[in-house]
Write a protein that holds these residues in place. Structure first.
Motif, PDB file in Angstrom:
ATOM      1  N   LEU A  97      37.863  18.923 -69.003  1.00 38.97           N
ATOM      2  CA  LEU A  97      38.175  17.637 -68.374  1.00 38.97           C
ATOM      3  C   LEU A  97      39.600  17.636 -67.822  1.00 38.97           C
ATOM      4  O   LEU A  97      39.828  17.241 -66.674  1.00 38.97           O
ATOM      5  N   VAL A  98      40.557  18.078 -68.621  1.00 36.39           N
ATOM      6  CA  VAL A  98      41.955  18.092 -68.188  1.00 36.39           C
ATOM      7  C   VAL A  98      42.134  19.024 -66.987  1.00 36.39           C
ATOM      8  O   VAL A  98      42.782  18.673 -65.993  1.00 36.39           O
ATOM      9  N   LYS A  99      41.538  20.213 -67.072  1.00 36.44           N
ATOM     10  CA  LYS A  99      41.701  21.183 -65.988  1.00 36.44           C
ATOM     11  C   LYS A  99      41.117  20.663 -64.683  1.00 36.44           C
ATOM     12  O   LYS A  99      41.737  20.776 -63.616  1.00 36.44           O
ATOM     13  N   ARG A 100      39.960  20.048 -64.710  1.00 35.94           N
ATOM     14  CA  ARG A 100      39.327  19.570 -63.474  1.00 35.94           C
ATOM     15  C   ARG A 100      40.045  18.350 -62.910  1.00 35.94           C
ATOM     16  O   ARG A 100      40.171  18.212 -61.694  1.00 35.94           O
ATOM     17  N   LEU A 101      40.509  17.463 -63.790  1.00 33.26           N
ATOM     18  CA  LEU A 101      41.295  16.323 -63.301  1.00 33.26           C
ATOM     19  C   LEU A 101      42.571  16.805 -62.613  1.00 33.26           C
ATOM     20  O   LEU A 101      42.971  16.268 -61.568  1.00 33.26           O
ATOM     21  N   PHE A 102      43.196  17.821 -63.195  1.00 27.50           N
ATOM     22  CA  PHE A 102      44.417  18.373 -62.600  1.00 27.50           C
ATOM     23  C   PHE A 102      44.137  18.939 -61.205  1.00 27.50           C
ATOM     24  O   PHE A 102      44.870  18.665 -60.243  1.00 27.50           O
ATOM     25  N   LYS A 103      43.081  19.698 -61.078  1.00 25.97           N
ATOM     26  CA  LYS A 103      42.771  20.300 -59.779  1.00 25.97           C
ATOM     27  C   LYS A 103      42.393  19.235 -58.749  1.00 25.97           C
ATOM     28  O   LYS A 103      42.754  19.338 -57.571  1.00 25.97           O
TER      29      LYS A 103
ATOM     30  N   ALA B   6      43.449  16.087 -58.659  1.00 31.86           N
ATOM     31  CA  ALA B   6      44.667  15.373 -58.261  1.00 31.86           C
ATOM     32  C   ALA B   6      45.532  16.250 -57.361  1.00 31.86           C
ATOM     33  O   ALA B   6      46.120  15.758 -56.385  1.00 31.86           O
ATOM     34  N   GLU B   7      45.602  17.522 -57.664  1.00 32.13           N
ATOM     35  CA  GLU B   7      46.400  18.439 -56.847  1.00 32.13           C
ATOM     36  C   GLU B   7      45.826  18.537 -55.442  1.00 32.13           C
ATOM     37  O   GLU B   7      46.555  18.490 -54.443  1.00 32.13           O
ATOM     38  N   LYS B   8      44.520  18.648 -55.355  1.00 34.87           N
ATOM     39  CA  LYS B   8      43.872  18.751 -54.047  1.00 34.87           C
ATOM     40  C   LYS B   8      44.017  17.463 -53.249  1.00 34.87           C
ATOM     41  O   LYS B   8      44.214  17.488 -52.028  1.00 34.87           O
ATOM     42  N   ALA B   9      43.964  16.312 -53.924  1.00 31.79           N
ATOM     43  CA  ALA B   9      44.069  15.019 -53.249  1.00 31.79           C
ATOM     44  C   ALA B   9      45.511  14.644 -52.948  1.00 31.79           C
ATOM     45  O   ALA B   9      45.753  13.586 -52.347  1.00 31.79           O
ATOM     46  N   ARG B  10      46.470  15.469 -53.340  1.00 32.13           N
ATOM     47  CA  ARG B  10      47.894  15.177 -53.161  1.00 32.13           C
ATOM     48  C   ARG B  10      48.229  13.824 -53.781  1.00 32.13           C
ATOM     49  O   ARG B  10      48.912  12.983 -53.198  1.00 32.13           O
ATOM     50  N   ASP B  11      47.770  13.649 -54.979  1.00 31.12           N
ATOM     51  CA  ASP B  11      47.940  12.401 -55.724  1.00 31.12           C
ATOM     52  C   ASP B  11      49.234  12.495 -56.530  1.00 31.12           C
ATOM     53  O   ASP B  11      49.250  12.977 -57.667  1.00 31.12           O
ATOM     54  N   ASP B  12      50.334  12.012 -55.959  1.00 30.66           N
ATOM     55  CA  ASP B  12      51.638  12.169 -56.601  1.00 30.66           C
ATOM     56  C   ASP B  12      51.733  11.434 -57.931  1.00 30.66           C
ATOM     57  O   ASP B  12      52.361  11.913 -58.873  1.00 30.66           O
ATOM     58  N   GLU B  13      51.116  10.277 -58.041  1.00 28.31           N
ATOM     59  CA  GLU B  13      51.207   9.486 -59.267  1.00 28.31           C
ATOM     60  C   GLU B  13      50.540  10.208 -60.431  1.00 28.31           C
ATOM     61  O   GLU B  13      51.113  10.298 -61.529  1.00 28.31           O
ATOM     62  N   VAL B  14      49.333  10.716 -60.225  1.00 29.33           N
ATOM     63  CA  VAL B  14      48.640  11.425 -61.296  1.00 29.33           C
ATOM     64  C   VAL B  14      49.322  12.752 -61.589  1.00 29.33           C
ATOM     65  O   VAL B  14      49.455  13.158 -62.755  1.00 29.33           O
ATOM     66  N   MET B  15      49.808  13.435 -60.564  1.00 26.07           N
ATOM     67  CA  MET B  15      50.501  14.701 -60.787  1.00 26.07           C
ATOM     68  C   MET B  15      51.800  14.499 -61.566  1.00 26.07           C
ATOM     69  O   MET B  15      52.215  15.374 -62.325  1.00 26.07           O
ATOM     70  N   ALA B  16      52.433  13.342 -61.378  1.00 19.96           N
ATOM     71  CA  ALA B  16      53.627  13.050 -62.180  1.00 19.96           C
ATOM     72  C   ALA B  16      53.262  12.956 -63.655  1.00 19.96           C
ATOM     73  O   ALA B  16      53.993  13.445 -64.528  1.00 19.96           O
ATOM     74  N   ARG B  17      52.100  12.352 -63.950  1.00 14.29           N
ATOM     75  CA  ARG B  17      51.647  12.278 -65.340  1.00 14.29           C
ATOM     76  C   ARG B  17      51.371  13.678 -65.886  1.00 14.29           C
ATOM     77  O   ARG B  17      51.692  13.980 -67.045  1.00 14.29           O
ATOM     78  N   PHE B  18      50.762  14.532 -65.081  1.00 11.63           N
ATOM     79  CA  PHE B  18      50.487  15.896 -65.530  1.00 11.63           C
ATOM     80  C   PHE B  18      51.781  16.669 -65.754  1.00 11.63           C
ATOM     81  O   PHE B  18      51.888  17.453 -66.705  1.00 11.63           O
ATOM     82  N   LEU B  19      52.765  16.478 -64.894  1.00  9.01           N
ATOM     83  CA  LEU B  19      54.048  17.162 -65.057  1.00  9.01           C
ATOM     84  C   LEU B  19      54.643  16.840 -66.425  1.00  9.01           C
ATOM     85  O   LEU B  19      55.081  17.731 -67.163  1.00  9.01           O
ATOM     86  N   VAL B  20      54.646  15.561 -66.778  1.00  9.43           N
ATOM     87  CA  VAL B  20      55.205  15.143 -68.063  1.00  9.43           C
ATOM     88  C   VAL B  20      54.339  15.650 -69.215  1.00  9.43           C
ATOM     89  O   VAL B  20      54.852  16.152 -70.222  1.00  9.43           O
TER      90      VAL B  20
ATOM     91  N   ARG C 283      53.071  25.222 -62.630  1.00  5.44           N
ATOM     92  CA  ARG C 283      52.252  24.841 -61.476  1.00  5.44           C
ATOM     93  C   ARG C 283      52.449  23.362 -61.130  1.00  5.44           C
ATOM     94  O   ARG C 283      52.477  23.004 -59.952  1.00  5.44           O
ATOM     95  N   ALA C 284      52.601  22.512 -62.147  1.00  7.60           N
ATOM     96  CA  ALA C 284      52.840  21.087 -61.883  1.00  7.60           C
ATOM     97  C   ALA C 284      54.181  20.897 -61.170  1.00  7.60           C
ATOM     98  O   ALA C 284      54.288  20.105 -60.227  1.00  7.60           O
ATOM     99  N   TRP C 285      55.217  21.633 -61.588  1.00  8.68           N
ATOM    100  CA  TRP C 285      56.500  21.531 -60.901  1.00  8.68           C
ATOM    101  C   TRP C 285      56.395  22.108 -59.486  1.00  8.68           C
ATOM    102  O   TRP C 285      56.992  21.570 -58.543  1.00  8.68           O
ATOM    103  N   ARG C 286      55.644  23.175 -59.350  1.00  7.03           N
ATOM    104  CA  ARG C 286      55.496  23.786 -58.025  1.00  7.03           C
ATOM    105  C   ARG C 286      54.905  22.792 -57.034  1.00  7.03           C
ATOM    106  O   ARG C 286      55.249  22.805 -55.851  1.00  7.03           O
ATOM    107  N   TYR C 287      54.007  21.922 -57.501  1.00  4.15           N
ATOM    108  CA  TYR C 287      53.425  20.887 -56.635  1.00  4.15           C
ATOM    109  C   TYR C 287      54.537  20.027 -56.030  1.00  4.15           C
ATOM    110  O   TYR C 287      54.563  19.786 -54.812  1.00  4.15           O
ATOM    111  N   PHE C 288      55.467  19.571 -56.849  1.00  2.00           N
ATOM    112  CA  PHE C 288      56.554  18.721 -56.346  1.00  2.00           C
ATOM    113  C   PHE C 288      57.576  19.539 -55.555  1.00  2.00           C
ATOM    114  O   PHE C 288      58.177  19.028 -54.602  1.00  2.00           O
TER     115      PHE C 288
END
Length: 616
Positions: free
Chosen positions: A68-74, A76-90, A198-203
């Motif tokens: 679940l975590v891995k697919r949600l991450f992918k 959000a990354e594909k959708a360029r969802d900055d808000e959710v990716m910020a949660r993943f970064l933390v 990878r989460a930091w690389r997104y930003f």
């Protein structure tokens, strides 16, 4: 059972129930969770989004939730969802924590000759081996002798403790049932390290081309970190994305895939703001102020202050209200920073007294001393009204109260100012309160005797204020002839005032003034008021022991002169006569005996009221 639970979880999501997150975390079917990820993420409702963010705010320790975590991450990354990716970064930053530990490393070598053995032994000694073991050894009868060498190194290292990865075997399910999941995290340590990179690389990719979007997105992440995430220096360095965002270009730190470390000879106390993409922050004073206000993490607040200090004019350009709002912060460092800018710039001189008072009302304990310093520098006491100065003087903070007291002391108080002085009676600063009350008493006396002025003290709910009023009452000649004052005091709810009044009555009775001669005082206290006063004192089981015998005598004197009052006054004597205290009981017996001897009419009423008494 599992099928019904899964249907319930999906129904809770559709209804937007808070219970959904807890139920979901307690569901452990990895295959069902994997298929649920896209359906959940694509749910367009606001409530579904809130529940997703709430799920990501929890620790990554829900059993079998890796898919679940891995697919949600992918997603959000594909959708360029900055808000959710910020949660993943933390979340990924929080999932790796190193500790200091000792690690033992062993090395073994075999040699054919003694020369090779001694040469390697010397080399390992030069490398710092803690222990060396070995020598000649015959392996078998068919092989020549060999020289064996073992080297042992003890190293102090930073490493993630073993055994913290969430198990997938059946014994892991047993740990779930026992509720022992706090020390486990999803994914292996190496995978967690990869995910946080990878989460930091997104930003980082956003920051290379879209500065405004980068600042907005990374600010959302920085506002989520908490003090618990950085409870020491090592924990701070374990936040891979956080350190990149704040100190990417710092010469104090160096990065490797396992985590940040201080450079040789450098200390974390030397850290200063050195963010990734510093140019992106150049015109973002408003965003930095918002971050300073919202951040839950002390290093983030300190970093934001350091960034804002680079351009104080830009901070002031955001408006004075934005800056003074930080004076009610819970962080003493933020308060000192805001006060420093206000003081250096002189901008606080433009604040009106009402604004200063509003700050004083809501400021915390750390802010009040700072506020008092600003008050003394930028607010002339003459600009304050009497009630504003009195409100400041009543503050629980000594520096603020002292400023208010000085402002009051510098004013010429008029009779019209007296109602504005009421807050001084409730002054909350213990060290200054005696001085304030002394000033108030002196000021009121200087304005001349008036029943309302003395009652300002005598009606106070504070004993020390009433003590000042009683001292005035006993010493002022006008008080002895003020009929209205005596009437009001007889109805006072305060024990100390009633007792003081009873003592004065006792003195007057001894002089023949109460109920004997037609003095002003005797006219002031009618029978009902006297009964109320006497009853209040005699019925008080906590105070008034010394005054009660005098009150008993006053009651008896009244009865002797007004036998018709016996139905109302004899119950008061009964209180004292049946008291458990010897002094009160004896005083009542003496009073009753004297009464029966002096007044035959009263004697008959006494004998009827107290049949238990035997008369000789």
């Amino acid at each position: 059972m599992a099928g019904r639970d899964w249907l319930l979880i999906q129904e809770l999501l559709e209804r937007g129930e808070e219970e959904f997150v807890d139920r979901l975390r307690g569901f452990h079917d990895a295959e069902a969770l994997a298929g649920f990820a896209e359906r959940w993420y694509s749910n367009a409702s606001t409530r579904s989004r809130e529940l997703l963010l709430a799920y990501l705010d929890r620790p990554l320790n829900a059993y079998r939730h890796e898919p679940l975590v891995k697919r949600l991450f992918k997603l959000a990354e594909k959708a360029r969802d900055d808000e959710v990716m910020a949660r993943f970064l933390v979340a990924f930053d929080r999932s790796v924590r190193r500790v200091e530990m000792d690690r033992v490393r062993n090395r073994y070598r075999s040699f054919r000759t003694e020369e090779e053995f001694e040469r390697q032994k010397a080399a390992w000694q030069d490398e710092g081996a803690d222990h060396l073991y070995g020598g000649i050894s015959a392996r078998t009868a068919y092989q020549p002798d060999v020289y064996q060498l073992q080297g042992v190194w003890r190293e102090h290292v930073l490493a993630v403790p073993a055994g913290g990865t969430m198990p997938r075997a059946e014994w892991g399910r047993a740990a779930v049932h026992r509720g022992k999941l706090d020390r486990f995290r999803l994914f292996s340590v190496s995978t967690r390290r990869y995910l946080r990179r990878r989460a930091w690389r997104y930003f980082r990719r956003i920051g290379k081309t879209e500065w405004s979007r980068y600042v907005a997105g990374i600010s959302g992440a920085l506002a989520i970190y908490e003090d618990a995430d950085v409870n020491d220096g090592l924990a701070l360095l374990d936040n891979w994305g956080l350190v990149h965002a704040l100190f990417h270009h710092s010469d104090v730190l160096q990065a490797n895939p396992r985590g940040w470390l201080p450079r040789e000879g450098r200390s974390l106390s030397e850290l200063k703001p050195a963010p990734a993409f510093p140019e992106a922050w150049e015109n973002e004073s408003g965003r930095l102020l918002d971050l300073l206000r919202q951040a839950r993490c002390r290093p983030v607040r300190r970093w934001a202050m350091g960034m804002l200090d680079r351009n104080p004019d830009a901070v002031l350009a955001q408006g004075l209200e934005a800056l003074i709002g930080f004076l009610d912060s819970l962080d003493a460092n933020v308060i000192a920073w805001a006060a420093g800018i206000l003081e250096r710039s002189g901008a606080a001189a433009g604040l009106e007294p009402a604004q200063w008072l509003a700050l004083a009302r809501k400021a915390g304990p750390d802010a009040l001393p700072v506020l008092a310093g600003l008050l003394r520098r930028f607010l002339e006491p003459s600009r304050l009204t009497t009630d504003e100065a009195a409100e400041l003087a009543s503050s629980h903070s000594l520096p603020v109260a002292r400023y208010g007291y000085d402002a009051l002391n510098a004013r010429a108080i008029t009779p019209g100012d007296i109602p504005a002085l009421l807050p001084v009676l409730d002054a909350a600063c213990g060290p200054l309160r005696p001085e304030l009350l002394d000033w108030l008493g002196t000021t009121l006396r200087a304005l001349g005797y008036d029943v309302d002025r003395i009652l300002l003290l005598l009606d106070s709910r504070h004993a020390d204020a009433r003590a000042a009023g009683l001292a005035w009452f006993r010493s002022a000649p006008e008080a002895g002839n003020d009929i209205e004052l005596w009437r009001r005091l007889a109805e006072s709810p305060h024990d100390d005032v009633r007792l003081a009044l009873a003592q004065v009555l006792d003195r007057h009775a001894a002089e023949g003034g109460v109920d004997g001669r037609a003095t002003d005082i005797s006219r002031a206290l009618d029978a009902d008021r006297l009964r109320f006063l006497w009853a209040a004192i005699l019925l008080n089981i906590h105070r008034g022991g010394r005054a009660k015998p005098g009150v008993v005598e006053q009651v008896a004197t009244r009865l002797g002169r007004h036998p018709g009052d016996a139905p109302q006054l004899l119950p008061l004597l009964a209180i004292a006569l049946r008291s458990l205290r010897t002094t009160e009981r004896n005083a009542a017996l003496v009073a009753v005996v004297k009464l029966t001897e002096k007044s035959p009419a009263a004697a008959a009423a006494v004998e009827a009221a107290f049949p238990e008494l035997k008369w000789g």
